[in-house]
Write a protein that holds these residues in place. Structure first.
Motif, PDB file in Angstrom:
ATOM      1  N   HIS A 130      13.539   6.071  45.769  1.00  0.00           N
ATOM      2  CA  HIS A 130      14.140   5.842  44.449  1.00  0.00           C
ATOM      3  C   HIS A 130      13.527   4.616  43.790  1.00  0.00           C
ATOM      4  O   HIS A 130      13.223   3.622  44.446  1.00  0.00           O
ATOM      5  N   LEU A 131      13.362   4.691  42.476  1.00  0.00           N
ATOM      6  CA  LEU A 131      12.754   3.616  41.699  1.00  0.00           C
ATOM      7  C   LEU A 131      13.473   2.288  41.888  1.00  0.00           C
ATOM      8  O   LEU A 131      12.858   1.222  41.862  1.00  0.00           O
ATOM      9  N   TYR A 132      14.791   2.343  42.112  1.00  0.00           N
ATOM     10  CA  TYR A 132      15.590   1.123  42.229  1.00  0.00           C
ATOM     11  C   TYR A 132      16.160   0.927  43.635  1.00  0.00           C
ATOM     12  O   TYR A 132      17.119   0.180  43.809  1.00  0.00           O
ATOM     13  N   TYR A 133      15.559   1.577  44.604  1.00  0.00           N
ATOM     14  CA  TYR A 133      16.048   1.465  45.984  1.00  0.00           C
ATOM     15  C   TYR A 133      16.109   0.007  46.448  1.00  0.00           C
ATOM     16  O   TYR A 133      17.096  -0.427  47.061  1.00  0.00           O
ATOM     17  N   SER A 134      15.063  -0.761  46.163  1.00  0.00           N
ATOM     18  CA  SER A 134      15.003  -2.151  46.632  1.00  0.00           C
ATOM     19  C   SER A 134      16.010  -3.063  45.936  1.00  0.00           C
ATOM     20  O   SER A 134      16.320  -4.145  46.428  1.00  0.00           O
ATOM     21  N   LYS A 135      16.529  -2.609  44.796  1.00  0.00           N
ATOM     22  CA  LYS A 135      17.510  -3.413  44.057  1.00  0.00           C
ATOM     23  C   LYS A 135      18.903  -3.335  44.671  1.00  0.00           C
ATOM     24  O   LYS A 135      19.717  -4.242  44.496  1.00  0.00           O
ATOM     25  N   ILE A 136      19.177  -2.248  45.378  1.00  0.00           N
ATOM     26  CA  ILE A 136      20.517  -2.055  45.958  1.00  0.00           C
ATOM     27  C   ILE A 136      20.523  -2.695  47.341  1.00  0.00           C
ATOM     28  O   ILE A 136      20.411  -2.023  48.368  1.00  0.00           O
ATOM     29  N   THR A 137      20.626  -3.990  47.365  1.00  0.00           N
ATOM     30  CA  THR A 137      20.592  -4.748  48.612  1.00  0.00           C
ATOM     31  C   THR A 137      21.982  -4.804  49.249  1.00  0.00           C
ATOM     32  O   THR A 137      22.997  -4.602  48.564  1.00  0.00           O
ATOM     33  N   PRO A 138      22.060  -5.102  50.549  1.00  0.00           N
ATOM     34  CA  PRO A 138      23.374  -5.270  51.195  1.00  0.00           C
ATOM     35  C   PRO A 138      24.209  -6.350  50.512  1.00  0.00           C
ATOM     36  O   PRO A 138      25.431  -6.224  50.410  1.00  0.00           O
ATOM     37  N   THR A 139      23.556  -7.415  50.048  1.00  0.00           N
ATOM     38  CA  THR A 139      24.280  -8.489  49.359  1.00  0.00           C
ATOM     39  C   THR A 139      24.891  -7.987  48.073  1.00  0.00           C
ATOM     40  O   THR A 139      26.051  -8.287  47.750  1.00  0.00           O
ATOM     41  N   PHE A 140      24.122  -7.206  47.303  1.00  0.00           N
ATOM     42  CA  PHE A 140      24.600  -6.642  46.040  1.00  0.00           C
ATOM     43  C   PHE A 140      25.818  -5.761  46.292  1.00  0.00           C
ATOM     44  O   PHE A 140      26.852  -5.884  45.616  1.00  0.00           O
ATOM     45  N   ILE A 141      25.716  -4.881  47.288  1.00  0.00           N
ATOM     46  CA  ILE A 141      26.839  -3.996  47.614  1.00  0.00           C
ATOM     47  C   ILE A 141      28.050  -4.798  48.080  1.00  0.00           C
ATOM     48  O   ILE A 141      29.187  -4.516  47.693  1.00  0.00           O
ATOM     49  N   SER A 142      27.802  -5.832  48.894  1.00  0.00           N
ATOM     50  CA  SER A 142      28.893  -6.667  49.388  1.00  0.00           C
ATOM     51  C   SER A 142      29.623  -7.354  48.241  1.00  0.00           C
ATOM     52  O   SER A 142      30.862  -7.463  48.246  1.00  0.00           O
ATOM     53  N   GLN A 143      28.881  -7.820  47.250  1.00  0.00           N
ATOM     54  CA  GLN A 143      29.497  -8.480  46.099  1.00  0.00           C
ATOM     55  C   GLN A 143      30.416  -7.534  45.340  1.00  0.00           C
ATOM     56  O   GLN A 143      31.529  -7.906  44.951  1.00  0.00           O
ATOM     57  N   VAL A 144      29.958  -6.298  45.131  1.00  0.00           N
ATOM     58  CA  VAL A 144      30.781  -5.335  44.405  1.00  0.00           C
ATOM     59  C   VAL A 144      32.004  -4.949  45.230  1.00  0.00           C
ATOM     60  O   VAL A 144      33.099  -4.754  44.686  1.00  0.00           O
ATOM     61  N   LYS A 145      31.839  -4.857  46.545  1.00  0.00           N
ATOM     62  CA  LYS A 145      32.980  -4.551  47.406  1.00  0.00           C
ATOM     63  C   LYS A 145      34.041  -5.653  47.324  1.00  0.00           C
ATOM     64  O   LYS A 145      35.244  -5.388  47.354  1.00  0.00           O
ATOM     65  N   LYS A 146      33.580  -6.909  47.234  1.00  0.00           N
ATOM     66  CA  LYS A 146      34.522  -8.025  47.107  1.00  0.00           C
ATOM     67  C   LYS A 146      35.297  -7.935  45.806  1.00  0.00           C
ATOM     68  O   LYS A 146      36.511  -8.180  45.758  1.00  0.00           O
ATOM     69  N   LEU A 147      34.599  -7.579  44.727  1.00  0.00           N
ATOM     70  CA  LEU A 147      35.291  -7.394  43.453  1.00  0.00           C
ATOM     71  C   LEU A 147      36.303  -6.252  43.553  1.00  0.00           C
ATOM     72  O   LEU A 147      37.404  -6.334  43.005  1.00  0.00           O
ATOM     73  N   ASN A 148      35.922  -5.204  44.251  1.00  0.00           N
ATOM     74  CA  ASN A 148      36.799  -4.043  44.380  1.00  0.00           C
ATOM     75  C   ASN A 148      38.045  -4.340  45.204  1.00  0.00           C
ATOM     76  O   ASN A 148      39.085  -3.694  45.032  1.00  0.00           O
ATOM     77  N   SER A 149      37.947  -5.331  46.091  1.00  0.00           N
ATOM     78  CA  SER A 149      39.072  -5.679  46.963  1.00  0.00           C
ATOM     79  C   SER A 149      40.001  -6.726  46.348  1.00  0.00           C
ATOM     80  O   SER A 149      41.059  -7.003  46.901  1.00  0.00           O
ATOM     81  N   GLN A 150      39.595  -7.314  45.249  1.00  0.00           N
ATOM     82  CA  GLN A 150      40.403  -8.380  44.641  1.00  0.00           C
ATOM     83  C   GLN A 150      41.599  -7.804  43.894  1.00  0.00           C
ATOM     84  O   GLN A 150      41.527  -6.700  43.376  1.00  0.00           O
TER      85      GLN A 150
END
Length: 253
Positions: A233-253
């Motif tokens: 995928h063109l943006y595969y490298s952009k979806i890092t574990p850190t990026f996903i972790s940040q969104v998960k934290k927002l989702n848990s707030q």
């Protein structure tokens, strides 16, 4: 830095905090891409802010440690060497727990959809496009390239929009910060574009960002995880574990 323009430091700080918008944000992002010195300075600011936050936590732990040492030195009563070691170990463990908990709180407190969006969003450059029919899409392209986003979203043809046009309209809505309408347009692009069309992958990534901006974190995570399943995928490298972790934290707030 030697080649900084007046007020550049203030702009970097505003950008770091997600407070820089519009043309200023776009110009700064372009400069960060081409100017390695400026990029280094920006990264140093990020590290400095992290260090300042953690320094305050270390100071709190140091205070607890000093208080514990003073208590151990006070000859109020005689305690065994074993008891002294146990007390010292418990105090040290408490300090470590405070530090870890404090860092977690600090990292969570600075997260916001605006900051995550700003850190991962880049304005789409019209020069990257190749129109299917230049004569038909040139009016939209011209308006978009001139950053006349309100004009882009109001252009109407007596025919259906092409995939390129739908994508440009979606990006224009993003620039206008109307993420719900951008989401609708990205979905159209994803539905109509074939698997080999790169605009489909562009739309998939920007759709994830639009969900984040719209505070639809569960949908954003689903979109990000779909991209992560495709190494090509063109943006595969952009979806890092850190990026996903940040969104998960927002989702848990």
């Amino acid at each position: 830095m030697d080649n900084s323009t007046p007020g550049m430091t203030e702009m970097l700080i505003k950008y770091m905090d997600g407070e820089l918008g519009g043309r200023e944000r776009q110009e700064l992002e372009q400069r960060l891409t081409s100017d390695t010195t400026l990029r280094s300075e920006y990264e140093e600011f990020l590290l400095a802010r992290e260090a300042v936050g953690q320094y305050g936590l270390h100071q709190k732990v140091a205070g607890i440690h000093q208080q514990m040492m003073n208590e151990l030195k006070t000859p109020v009563r005689k305690i065994s060497k074993v008891t002294r070691i146990i007390r010292y170990s418990m105090a040290a463990a408490a300090g470590v727990l405070l530090l870890v908990a404090g860092i977690i709180v600090y990292n969570n407190s600075k997260l916001s959809p605006e900051k995550i969006f700003a850190a991962n969003y880049r304005s789409y450059e019209i020069s990257a496009m190749r129109g299917e029919n230049e004569q038909l899409v040139s009016r939209l392209e011209k308006a978009y390239s001139e950053k006349k986003y309100a004009e882009v979203v109001n252009i109407v043809f007596d025919r259906p929009y092409s995939i390129h046009e739908n994508f440009l309209i979606a990006m224009a809505w993003m620039e206008l910060r109307n993420t719900q309408k951008a989401i609708d347009q990205y979905k159209i692009v994803i539905k109509e574009a074939g698997p080999a069309n790169l605009l489909r992958e562009e739309a998939e990534y920007y759709l994830a960002l639009a969900y984040i901006s719209n505070k639809q974190y569960s949908l954003a995570l689903q979109q990000m995880e779909e991209i992560q399943k495709k190494p090509a995928h063109l943006y595969y490298s952009k979806i890092t574990p850190t990026f996903i972790s940040q969104v998960k934290k927002l989702n848990s707030q």
